[in-house]
Structure formats: structure tokens, C-alpha cells
Design an enzyme around this catalytic site. Structure first.
Site, mmCIF file in Angstrom:
data_model
loop_
_atom_site.group_PDB
_atom_site.id
_atom_site.type_symbol
_atom_site.label_atom_id
_atom_site.label_comp_id
_atom_site.label_asym_id
_atom_site.label_seq_id
_atom_site.Cartn_x
_atom_site.Cartn_y
_atom_site.Cartn_z
ATOM 1 N N TYR A 33 28.609 42.880 44.203
ATOM 2 C CA TYR A 33 29.147 42.916 42.833
ATOM 3 C C TYR A 33 29.169 44.360 42.345
ATOM 4 C CZ TYR A 33 28.811 37.923 43.046
ATOM 5 O OH TYR A 33 28.993 36.617 43.440
ATOM 6 N N SER A 34 30.308 44.756 41.752
ATOM 7 C CA SER A 34 30.421 46.099 41.193
ATOM 8 C C SER A 34 29.483 46.226 40.002
ATOM 9 C CB SER A 34 31.841 46.360 40.695
ATOM 10 O OG SER A 34 32.773 46.101 41.705
ATOM 11 N N CYS A 87 40.731 48.531 40.884
ATOM 12 C CA CYS A 87 39.650 47.583 41.178
ATOM 13 C C CYS A 87 40.004 46.186 40.681
ATOM 14 C CB CYS A 87 38.356 48.058 40.521
ATOM 15 S SG CYS A 87 36.906 47.139 41.083
ATOM 16 N N GLU A 104 38.927 49.587 45.257
ATOM 17 C CA GLU A 104 37.933 48.574 45.617
ATOM 18 C C GLU A 104 38.472 47.227 45.158
ATOM 19 O OE1 GLU A 104 33.759 49.524 46.317
ATOM 20 O OE2 GLU A 104 33.500 48.563 44.374
ATOM 21 N N TYR A 144 38.909 42.878 46.112
ATOM 22 C CA TYR A 144 38.214 41.791 46.811
ATOM 23 C C TYR A 144 38.883 40.466 46.542
ATOM 24 C CZ TYR A 144 36.070 42.295 42.138
ATOM 25 O OH TYR A 144 35.861 42.474 40.789
#
Ligand code: FAD
Ligand code: A2P
Length: 362
Positions: free
Chosen positions: A141-142, A320, A360, A362
Site C-alpha cells: 500500500y502506498s 499513480c 506506480e 496496480y
């Protein structure tokens, strides 16, 4: 007389190597002081290499060399840190889609202390076992807080977590870790690993320009950056006097799903010369073709200004959130670049090499 003259000449000659030696020592001392020697104390430069719009003159990445001291993997999956949940609340307004929570963990008492900087991630190991009876694997988790934490005490970390839910054969499947986190109660202990990641770090340059493209929880690292730039107490604490331009493009399905929106509006009001905030609300706004408004549509609307900024070597771009947005952003950048006679397929790797293109997803 002849004897004393010879003595003087020989004595003088004997001093030559000593004088050369002293001169050599003096020269190498000066070289070290001026930084041309091998042991300079000067801080490495963080300003990015100049990249022109045509993609020329890439220099070696500058930011990576300054990232050597960034903490990584202080806690590994085999021996995680046990953090305590301090708070867990919904970030959504009435009428929003799904569940997205802001969760803060206490990191105090760690030996070593779990430290991190803005742009890194941590791992969470959910409690319980998988279908094979094995412990669950970590999920990343960011980090949504600055290194000083939301309370500025320097010993907490916050996350922004969307509960994963999808339909399979007529039943709703809940994601293991995201559900565990969204449901977790203050006081609970959670296994934390990390920190990890050097891809999304901010440049140290106070005059850098930061373009941020976020969808959903992809806002997490951006929230940390923006707090570092504009949150009064955080600024006091970090002494980083940001003077560049920050521009956030935020994608959310509905207005009620906008995350940390009131904070960003406050930054916009109070730092109008340094912060722009552009929203793409996919299920309420339409793009020029009548489809859902995505951040790549906003990028196209502002293509000229964005490419003007990219020509400045102090500009960094951060992407992101949903992996699915990458092709859309690439397409928008290709179109926008072409209008300026630039090939995005050539410029993007150049920006990446210069440490100015950060992704980044996901
Ligand atoms: P799981 O139980 O692990 O389920 C996920 C699996 O379900 C998938 O692998 C896939 O097999 C299946 N699946 C998923 N969707 C569907 C579908 N529609 N149909 C069928 N099958 C499906 N998440 C955040 O919320 N916030 C963050 O800040 C964040 N940061 C991240 C940073 C990084 C670097 C990475 C790599 C990921 C990040 N994530 C973040 C995602 C996070 O790590 C988890 O992947 C996410 O929370 C889901 O984990 P889970 O355990 O709930 O789901
Ligand atoms: P939508 O779901 O309406 O298609 P969240 O994580 O809160 O759902 O927000 C993600 C946001 O990103 C939503 O607005 C979502 O729109 C949008 N989105 C979905 N797919 C893409 C894509 N391929 N490119 C850009 N944005 C996307």
C-alpha cells in the site's frame, strides 16, 4: 669560498624535492576543498538533467544517487513490525461508490524504528490463513502520510485503502487484505513490512514542478507530497520551502468519491500561485466525445501548458493508481506531444532516464 659556494648549490638542490612535495600537498588540499577531489563533502545535486522537448541531451539520472540513504526493508515478511491501529475512517461522502478508508498505524517502539519518506509503500500481512492453510502473503500500500505522520510526531503511518469487491458466478468476492484493513478497529495489531520503493520519491529541489496524475487510491502518495508542500504544520516541521508549481489531476467516479478534496481545495485557496487542482469525475462529467471523463481527457485539454512545463528540466511527472489508466495517459501524451512536433515514444524514456517520469500503478 669555492667550498662554501658548492655547499650552497648542493644544499639548494637538496631542497627542491621538499618544495615540490609541499606544493603537491597544497594543490591536492585545494582540489579537495573545491570538490574536484574524490572526497568532497558537497551534497549531491538533485536538479534533474535537462531534457529538451525533442528529447535530446539526457544526462545520467541525478535523483537516484541521492536516494541511497532512503530506508528500505527495515521490516521483512518473516519478522514484521506489529503496528497498532490508531484510527480508521471512511474518506467517502454520502452517495459514493464502494468503500475507501484512511487508516493510521502507530509505529512507536520499533527497534529499529520503522522510518519512511514520502512516495514509499509499506506491506501489510492480513491476519488469518489462505485457502491452503498458509499465512497470507503481503500486499503493498502506498503511504499517504509524510514522514512526520498526520500528527507530526514522526511515529505513525497512514494508508488510503479501497476495499476490493468483484462479482464471480453471481457472488460478491471481497478482497482479503483490503477488507481486513477497511474493517479493522482502533487498538488492533497489524503486521507491517517495509518500507519499500524509490520510484515515487520527490526531488529535493524546492523549485521543482510536480505534475500528478492520480486515479482513486493512487492519490495516496500525492496526498503525502501535497502535505509536504502546503500543510502549515508539516512545512514548519520539514523546513522544505516548496516554491515550484504543483498540479494535481484527480480521477474519481463521483464527486462523493473525491479523496481528501477539502484539503486540496484549501491548498488551492491558500497557495494559488503554486497549486492547481483539476478533477475528472468520470460518472458525472463527459469528455469531448461524450464518454466518461478520465484524467487523460483533462491532460489533453491542458496539453499545451503541460508540455510547456515538461520543457523545464525541473518538472517531474507522477502517475499513480489504476494500471488501466497507463495506455490512456500514453495515448493522450502522444497526441499532445505530436501537436508540438514531439515524439512521446522518444521523450518518455528520456524523461524516465532523467528520473523525471515516475509511475506506480496496480
Ligand atoms: P485479493 O484477495 O488479493 O484479491 C485480488 C485478486 O482478486 C486479484 O489478484 C485477482 O486474481 C482477483 N480479482 C481482482 N479483481 C477481480 C475481478 N474484477 N474479477 C475477477 N477477479 C478479480 N491499494 C489500495 O487500496 N491503496 C493503495 O494505496 C495501494 N497501493 C499499492 C501500491 C503498490 C506498489 C501496489 C503493487 C499495490 C497497491 N495497492 C493499493 C493494491 C493492494 O496491494 C492490493 O492489491 C489490493 O488491496 C487488493 O488486495 P486484496 O487482498 O484485498 O485482494
Ligand atoms: P470509472 O470507474 O467511472 O470508469 P476509484 O478507484 O475510486 O473507482 O476511481 C478510479 C477512477 O478512475 C474512476 O473515476 C474510474 O472511472 C477511472 N478509470 C477507470 N478506468 C480508467 C482508465 N482506463 N483510465 C483512466 N481512468 C480510469
Amino acid at each position: 669560498m669555492a667550498y662554501s659556494q658548492a655547499t650552497v648549490v648542493i644544499g639548494g638542490l637538496l631542497h627542491v624535492p621538499i618544495i615540490i612535495g609541499v606544493f603537491w600537498l597544497f594543490q591536492s588540499y585545494v582540489a579537495k576543498r573545491s570538490g574536484s577531489g574524490s572526497t568532497t563533502n558537497a551534497r549531491p545535486s538533485t536538479s534533474a538533467a535537462k531534457v529538451t522537448a525533442s528529447g535530446s541531451t539526457p544526462k545520467a539520472p541525478t535523483s537516484k544517487s541521492t536516494h541511497a540513504a532512503v530506508p528500505v526493508n527495515t521490516y521483512k515478511p518473516k519478522a514484521p513490525f506489529l503496528g497498532t491501529v490508531l484510527e480508521n475512517y471512511s474518506l467517502l461522502k454520502e452517495g459514493a461508490i464502494g468503500r475507501v478508508n484512511h487508516i493510521t498505524f502507530d509505529l512507536a517502539g520499533g527497534n529499529p524504528q520503522l522510518e519512511y519518506i514520502e512516495g514509499q509503500s509499506i506491506g501489510i500481512i492480513p491476519a488469518g490463513e489462505d485457502a491452503k492453510g498458509k499465512p497470507h502473503k503481503i500486499r503493498l500500500y502506498s503511504i499517504a502520510s509524510t514522514r512526520h505522520g498526520d500528527n507530526y510526531a514522526g511515529n505513525t503511518v497512514s494508508l488510503c485503502v479501497r476495499q476490493l469487491q468483484y462479482e464471480k458466478d453471481g457472488t460478491t468476492i471481497d478482497g482479503v487484505c483490503s477488507t481486513y484493513l477497511c474493517d479493522i478497529k482502533p487498538g488492533s495489531k497489524v503486521k507491517i513490512t517495509g518500507p519499500v520503493g524509490k520510484e515515487m520519491l520527490l526531488p529535493e529541489d524546492e523549485e521543482a514542478n510536480i505534475i500528478m496524475l492520480a486515479t482513486g487510491t493512487g492519490i495516496a502518495p500525492m496526498r503525502a507530497y501535497l502535505r509536504r508542500m502546503f500543510e502549515p504544520k508539516e512545512r514548519e516541521k520539514n523546513g522544505w520551502n516548496f516554491q515550484g508549481n504543483a498540479w494535481l489531476f484527480m480521477g474519481a467516479p463521483k464527486t462523493a468519491n473525491l479523496l481528501y478534496d477539502s484539503d486540496f481545495e484549501w491548498y488551492k485557496t491558500n497557495f494559488p500561485n503554486n497549486f492547481r487542482y483539476t478533477k475528472a469525475i468520470s460518472r458525472e462529467q463527459k469528455n469531448s466525445k461524450g464518454g466518461r471523463m478520465y484524467i487523460q481527457d483533462r491532460v489533453l485539454e491542458h496539453a499545451d501548458e503541460i508540455f510547456g512545463m515538461i520543457e523545464n528540466p525541473k518538472t517531474h511527472i507522477y502517475l499513480c493508481g489504476l494500471k488501466g489508466m497507463e495506455p490512456g495517459i500514453d495515448e493522450a501524451m502522444t497526441t499532445a506531444a505530436a501537436a508540438k512536433g514531439i515524439k512521446w515514444s522518444e521523450l518518455r524514456p528520456t524523461l524516465k532516464k532523467a528520473g523525471r517520469w515516475h509511475v506506480e500503478t496496480y
